[in-house]
Motif scaffolding. Sequence first.
Motif, PDB file in Angstrom:
ATOM      1  N   ILE A  69       0.929  -1.109   0.012  1.00 55.27           N
ATOM      2  CA  ILE A  69       0.043  -0.061   0.203  1.00 55.27           C
ATOM      3  C   ILE A  69       0.723   1.165  -0.150  1.00 55.27           C
ATOM      4  CG2 ILE A  69      -0.021   0.038   2.436  1.00 55.27           C
ATOM      5  CD1 ILE A  69      -3.316   1.036   2.106  1.00 55.27           C
ATOM      6  N   SER A  70       0.329   2.286  -0.654  1.00 49.64           N
ATOM      7  CA  SER A  70       1.152   3.485  -0.829  1.00 49.64           C
ATOM      8  C   SER A  70       0.199   4.503  -0.872  1.00 49.64           C
ATOM      9  CB  SER A  70       2.121   3.574  -1.918  1.00 49.64           C
ATOM     10  OG  SER A  70       1.571   3.483  -3.333  1.00 49.64           O
ATOM     11  N   ARG A  71       0.623   5.804  -0.976  1.00 46.35           N
ATOM     12  CA  ARG A  71      -0.180   7.065  -1.121  1.00 46.35           C
ATOM     13  C   ARG A  71       0.438   8.024  -1.493  1.00 46.35           C
ATOM     14  NH1 ARG A  71      -2.698   8.458   4.463  1.00 46.35           N
ATOM     15  NH2 ARG A  71      -3.479  10.266   3.322  1.00 46.35           N
ATOM     16  N   ASP A  72      -0.227   9.080  -2.404  1.00 47.16           N
ATOM     17  CA  ASP A  72       0.327  10.047  -2.827  1.00 47.16           C
ATOM     18  C   ASP A  72      -0.414  11.476  -2.539  1.00 47.16           C
ATOM     19  OD1 ASP A  72       1.379  12.168  -4.435  1.00 47.16           O
ATOM     20  OD2 ASP A  72       1.756  11.106  -6.236  1.00 47.16           O
ATOM     21  N   ASN A  73      -0.234  11.860  -1.609  1.00 45.85           N
ATOM     22  CA  ASN A  73      -0.806  13.122  -0.952  1.00 45.85           C
ATOM     23  C   ASN A  73      -1.163  14.260  -2.075  1.00 45.85           C
ATOM     24  OD1 ASN A  73      -1.293  11.612   1.473  1.00 45.85           O
ATOM     25  ND2 ASN A  73       0.382  12.957   2.401  1.00 45.85           N
ATOM     26  N   ALA A  74      -0.089  14.413  -2.818  1.00 45.63           N
ATOM     27  CA  ALA A  74      -0.442  15.536  -3.982  1.00 45.63           C
ATOM     28  C   ALA A  74      -1.380  15.100  -4.851  1.00 45.63           C
ATOM     29  CB  ALA A  74       0.842  15.708  -4.619  1.00 45.63           C
ATOM     30  N   LYS A  75      -1.771  13.739  -4.995  1.00 40.86           N
ATOM     31  CA  LYS A  75      -2.691  13.504  -5.965  1.00 40.86           C
ATOM     32  C   LYS A  75      -3.855  12.935  -5.100  1.00 40.86           C
ATOM     33  CE  LYS A  75       0.537  11.942  -9.753  1.00 40.86           C
ATOM     34  NZ  LYS A  75       1.326  11.240 -10.544  1.00 40.86           N
ATOM     35  N   ASN A  76      -4.265  12.879  -4.030  1.00 41.69           N
ATOM     36  CA  ASN A  76      -5.242  12.563  -3.240  1.00 41.69           C
ATOM     37  C   ASN A  76      -5.496  10.907  -3.454  1.00 41.69           C
ATOM     38  OD1 ASN A  76      -5.449  15.142  -2.204  1.00 41.69           O
ATOM     39  ND2 ASN A  76      -7.646  15.379  -2.894  1.00 41.69           N
ATOM     40  N   GLY A  77      -4.487  10.335  -3.486  1.00 40.91           N
ATOM     41  CA  GLY A  77      -4.325   8.946  -4.063  1.00 40.91           C
ATOM     42  C   GLY A  77      -3.871   7.807  -3.009  1.00 40.91           C
ATOM     43  N   VAL A  78      -4.375   6.897  -3.133  1.00 43.48           N
ATOM     44  CA  VAL A  78      -4.020   5.621  -2.113  1.00 43.48           C
ATOM     45  C   VAL A  78      -3.872   4.425  -3.183  1.00 43.48           C
ATOM     46  CG1 VAL A  78      -6.122   5.077  -1.187  1.00 43.48           C
ATOM     47  CG2 VAL A  78      -3.959   4.428  -0.242  1.00 43.48           C
ATOM     48  N   TYR A  79      -2.950   3.707  -3.058  1.00 45.76           N
ATOM     49  CA  TYR A  79      -2.555   2.692  -4.224  1.00 45.76           C
ATOM     50  C   TYR A  79      -2.405   1.406  -3.483  1.00 45.76           C
ATOM     51  CZ  TYR A  79      -1.886   7.135  -6.430  1.00 45.76           C
ATOM     52  OH  TYR A  79      -2.187   8.435  -7.002  1.00 45.76           O
ATOM     53  N   LEU A  80      -2.868   0.232  -4.307  1.00 47.57           N
ATOM     54  CA  LEU A  80      -2.573  -1.160  -3.758  1.00 47.57           C
ATOM     55  C   LEU A  80      -1.840  -1.881  -5.042  1.00 47.57           C
ATOM     56  CD1 LEU A  80      -2.871  -2.943  -1.226  1.00 47.57           C
ATOM     57  CD2 LEU A  80      -5.077  -3.715  -2.413  1.00 47.57           C
ATOM     58  N   GLN A  81      -0.398  -2.292  -4.771  1.00 49.89           N
ATOM     59  CA  GLN A  81       0.082  -2.926  -5.838  1.00 49.89           C
ATOM     60  C   GLN A  81       0.020  -4.559  -5.317  1.00 49.89           C
ATOM     61  OE1 GLN A  81       1.913  -2.075  -8.496  1.00 49.89           O
ATOM     62  NE2 GLN A  81       2.029  -4.340  -8.875  1.00 49.89           N
ATOM     63  N   MET A  82      -0.627  -5.340  -6.077  1.00 47.70           N
ATOM     64  CA  MET A  82      -0.957  -6.582  -5.813  1.00 47.70           C
ATOM     65  C   MET A  82       0.133  -7.367  -6.489  1.00 47.70           C
ATOM     66  SD  MET A  82      -4.837  -6.434  -5.152  1.00 47.70           S
ATOM     67  CE  MET A  82      -5.194  -6.235  -7.048  1.00 47.70           C
ATOM     68  N   ASN A  83       0.805  -8.391  -6.073  1.00 50.58           N
ATOM     69  CA  ASN A  83       1.896  -9.287  -6.796  1.00 50.58           C
ATOM     70  C   ASN A  83       1.478 -10.727  -6.379  1.00 50.58           C
ATOM     71  OD1 ASN A  83       3.163  -6.992  -8.072  1.00 50.58           O
ATOM     72  ND2 ASN A  83       4.457  -6.941  -6.344  1.00 50.58           N
ATOM     73  N   SER A  84       1.904 -11.439  -7.176  1.00 53.04           N
ATOM     74  CA  SER A  84       1.885 -12.996  -6.913  1.00 53.04           C
ATOM     75  C   SER A  84       0.554 -13.107  -6.577  1.00 53.04           C
ATOM     76  CB  SER A  84       2.723 -13.460  -5.755  1.00 53.04           C
ATOM     77  OG  SER A  84       4.277 -13.163  -6.019  1.00 53.04           O
ATOM     78  N   LEU A  85      -0.534 -12.779  -7.195  1.00 48.87           N
ATOM     79  CA  LEU A  85      -1.921 -12.926  -7.155  1.00 48.87           C
ATOM     80  C   LEU A  85      -2.368 -14.460  -7.189  1.00 48.87           C
ATOM     81  CD1 LEU A  85      -3.146  -9.873  -8.989  1.00 48.87           C
ATOM     82  CD2 LEU A  85      -3.536 -10.304  -6.589  1.00 48.87           C
ATOM     83  N   LYS A  86      -3.404 -14.719  -6.402  1.00 48.57           N
ATOM     84  CA  LYS A  86      -3.620 -16.110  -6.216  1.00 48.57           C
ATOM     85  C   LYS A  86      -5.279 -16.085  -6.415  1.00 48.57           C
ATOM     86  CE  LYS A  86      -0.573 -17.006  -2.390  1.00 48.57           C
ATOM     87  NZ  LYS A  86      -0.536 -17.317  -0.951  1.00 48.57           N
ATOM     88  N   PRO A  87      -5.999 -17.173  -6.957  1.00 47.00           N
ATOM     89  CA  PRO A  87      -7.376 -17.114  -6.999  1.00 47.00           C
ATOM     90  C   PRO A  87      -8.076 -16.966  -5.757  1.00 47.00           C
ATOM     91  CG  PRO A  87      -6.341 -19.262  -8.073  1.00 47.00           C
ATOM     92  CD  PRO A  87      -5.184 -18.461  -7.419  1.00 47.00           C
ATOM     93  N   ALA A  88      -7.588 -17.015  -4.709  1.00 44.98           N
ATOM     94  CA  ALA A  88      -8.310 -16.649  -3.292  1.00 44.98           C
ATOM     95  C   ALA A  88      -8.224 -15.186  -3.218  1.00 44.98           C
ATOM     96  CB  ALA A  88      -7.163 -17.372  -2.112  1.00 44.98           C
ATOM     97  N   ASP A  89      -7.179 -14.560  -3.918  1.00 45.16           N
ATOM     98  CA  ASP A  89      -7.436 -13.241  -3.936  1.00 45.16           C
ATOM     99  C   ASP A  89      -8.669 -12.350  -4.722  1.00 45.16           C
ATOM    100  OD1 ASP A  89      -3.899 -13.032  -4.109  1.00 45.16           O
ATOM    101  OD2 ASP A  89      -5.070 -12.611  -2.390  1.00 45.16           O
ATOM    102  N   THR A  90      -9.273 -13.376  -5.253  1.00 41.73           N
ATOM    103  CA  THR A  90     -10.568 -12.722  -6.219  1.00 41.73           C
ATOM    104  C   THR A  90     -11.614 -12.186  -4.965  1.00 41.73           C
ATOM    105  OG1 THR A  90     -10.070 -14.286  -7.741  1.00 41.73           O
ATOM    106  CG2 THR A  90     -12.615 -13.644  -7.441  1.00 41.73           C
TER     107      THR A  90
END
Length: 115
Positions: A69-90
């Motif tokens: 998880i990360s955030r960019d306060n200048a863009k009013n944004g929060v992000y979620l980088q998801m790697n090694s995704l699994k079917p259980a992440d659906t």
Amino acid sequence: QIQLVESGGGLVQPGGSLRLSCVASGIIFKNYDMVWHRQAPGKQRELVAFISSGGSVNYGDSVKGRFTISRDNAKNGVYLQMNSLKPADTAVYYCSTHDFRGTIWGQGTQVTVSS
């Protein structure tokens, strides 16, 4: 009016990656803790990742080491980088925040992990 708008979901193969975004409006974003949750069909909503206004982070046990998880306060944004995704992440992934008015939720974005 506070609004949270998620984007970036989609269909991805197991082992793949996605980056979710959530843009906030109507708040002084830098002052707010932000959270990503998810809800799979037939299951309760669960916390995925948290980032405080100061940048401290925490993760659900099922995603530790794979999601960031990360955030960019200048863009009013929060992000979620998801790697090694699994079917259980659906699930439908939601961002949220809270203040004296209660918890504010976005509309969610669908993530499907399938071959």
